[in-house]
Write a protein that holds these residues in place. Structure first.
Motif, PDB file in Angstrom:
ATOM      1  N   GLN A  15       0.825  -1.204   0.000  1.00  0.00           N
ATOM      2  CA  GLN A  15       0.000   0.000   0.000  1.00  0.00           C
ATOM      3  C   GLN A  15       0.868   1.265   0.000  1.00  0.00           C
ATOM      4  OE1 GLN A  15      -2.674  -1.398  -1.210  1.00  0.00           O
ATOM      5  NE2 GLN A  15      -3.843   0.105  -0.085  1.00  0.00           N
ATOM      6  N   ALA A 101      -4.702   4.437   5.166  1.00  0.00           N
ATOM      7  CA  ALA A 101      -5.772   3.929   4.305  1.00  0.00           C
ATOM      8  C   ALA A 101      -6.757   5.032   3.929  1.00  0.00           C
ATOM      9  CB  ALA A 101      -6.492   2.776   4.997  1.00  0.00           C
ATOM     10  N   LEU A 105      -7.244   6.318   0.181  1.00  0.00           N
ATOM     11  CA  LEU A 105      -8.573   6.283  -0.446  1.00  0.00           C
ATOM     12  C   LEU A 105      -8.953   7.645  -1.024  1.00  0.00           C
ATOM     13  CD1 LEU A 105     -10.641   4.036   1.974  1.00  0.00           C
ATOM     14  CD2 LEU A 105     -10.293   3.648  -0.467  1.00  0.00           C
ATOM     15  N   MET A 120      -7.636   0.506  -3.931  1.00  0.00           N
ATOM     16  CA  MET A 120      -8.743   0.942  -3.079  1.00  0.00           C
ATOM     17  C   MET A 120      -9.321  -0.226  -2.287  1.00  0.00           C
ATOM     18  SD  MET A 120     -10.679   3.695  -5.520  1.00  0.00           S
ATOM     19  CE  MET A 120     -11.696   4.473  -4.282  1.00  0.00           C
ATOM     20  N   ALA A 121      -9.437  -1.377  -2.917  1.00  0.00           N
ATOM     21  CA  ALA A 121      -9.941  -2.565  -2.211  1.00  0.00           C
ATOM     22  C   ALA A 121      -8.990  -2.953  -1.080  1.00  0.00           C
ATOM     23  CB  ALA A 121     -10.119  -3.722  -3.190  1.00  0.00           C
ATOM     24  N   ASP A 123      -6.992  -0.902   0.463  1.00  0.00           N
ATOM     25  CA  ASP A 123      -7.160   0.135   1.496  1.00  0.00           C
ATOM     26  C   ASP A 123      -8.315  -0.222   2.417  1.00  0.00           C
ATOM     27  OD1 ASP A 123      -5.099   1.943   0.958  1.00  0.00           O
ATOM     28  OD2 ASP A 123      -6.283   3.015  -0.544  1.00  0.00           O
ATOM     29  N   LEU A 124      -9.400  -0.721   1.846  1.00  0.00           N
ATOM     30  CA  LEU A 124     -10.559  -1.104   2.659  1.00  0.00           C
ATOM     31  C   LEU A 124     -10.233  -2.281   3.568  1.00  0.00           C
ATOM     32  CD1 LEU A 124     -13.435  -0.678   0.057  1.00  0.00           C
ATOM     33  CD2 LEU A 124     -12.860   0.838   1.978  1.00  0.00           C
ATOM     34  N   LEU A 127      -8.202  -0.806   6.370  1.00  0.00           N
ATOM     35  CA  LEU A 127      -9.089  -0.036   7.237  1.00  0.00           C
ATOM     36  C   LEU A 127      -9.935  -0.959   8.111  1.00  0.00           C
ATOM     37  CD1 LEU A 127      -9.637   2.929   7.746  1.00  0.00           C
ATOM     38  CD2 LEU A 127     -11.418   2.838   6.010  1.00  0.00           C
ATOM     39  N   TRP A 128     -10.434  -2.047   7.535  1.00  0.00           N
ATOM     40  CA  TRP A 128     -11.198  -3.032   8.309  1.00  0.00           C
ATOM     41  C   TRP A 128     -10.328  -3.622   9.418  1.00  0.00           C
ATOM     42  CZ3 TRP A 128      -9.956  -8.213   8.765  1.00  0.00           C
ATOM     43  CH2 TRP A 128     -10.858  -8.987   9.498  1.00  0.00           C
TER      44      TRP A 128
END
Length: 139
Positions: A15, A101, A105, A120-121, A123-124, A127-128
């Motif tokens: 990332q 993240a 994003l 982006m996926a 990053d999610l 973040l999760w």
């Protein structure tokens, strides 16, 4: 758990790469390398445009994008160091990874395109992991 820690560290470094690659966008010749596949692991190219402006290889980038890219990359890299316990306290990984993240994003959404979907996926996912405190200290 040790394998999960190292895989998550690799994700954070990846990332950081996606964010930092904004600073060195691909020119039109490089976009065609490896049958066009390089563009999918290096998501930034000259001519990318969006609400933050337009990325050009020769004349520069939007200043807001530069700040977002540098700070996001630094946060991801520091989060990776925290996860492996080098120089940064382990307890900081959630704030660092989550902040990286969110900024990543924002940067990717500002220049949304097909090559931005994978970063982006991911990053999610980061973040999760940060919001659920997925990674626990070893030992």
């Amino acid at each position: 758990m040790a394998l999960q820690k190292w895989l998550f560290t690799a994700l954070l470094v990846l990332q950081a790469h996606f964010a930092a690659s904004y600073l060195v966008p691909l020119d039109s010749q490089a976009q065609r390398e490896f049958g066009g596949l390089l563009r999918w692991v290096w998501p930034w190219s000259g001519g990318d445009s969006g609400v933050l402006g337009e990325v050009t290889v020769a004349s520069g980038y939007p200043l807001s994008g530069i700040f977002l890219a540098i700070i996001a990359a630094l946060l991801f890299f520091c989060a990776a160091l925290a996860v492996v316990g080098i120089w940064v306290p382990f307890g900081w990984w959630r704030v660092l990874a989550g902040g990286g993240a969110v900024l990543s994003l924002l940067l990717l959404a500002g220049f949304f395109g097909a090559t931005k979907v994978l970063p982006m996926a991911l990053d999610l996912v980061v973040l999760w992991a940060a919001m659920t405190d997925w990674l626990q200290p070893v030992g």
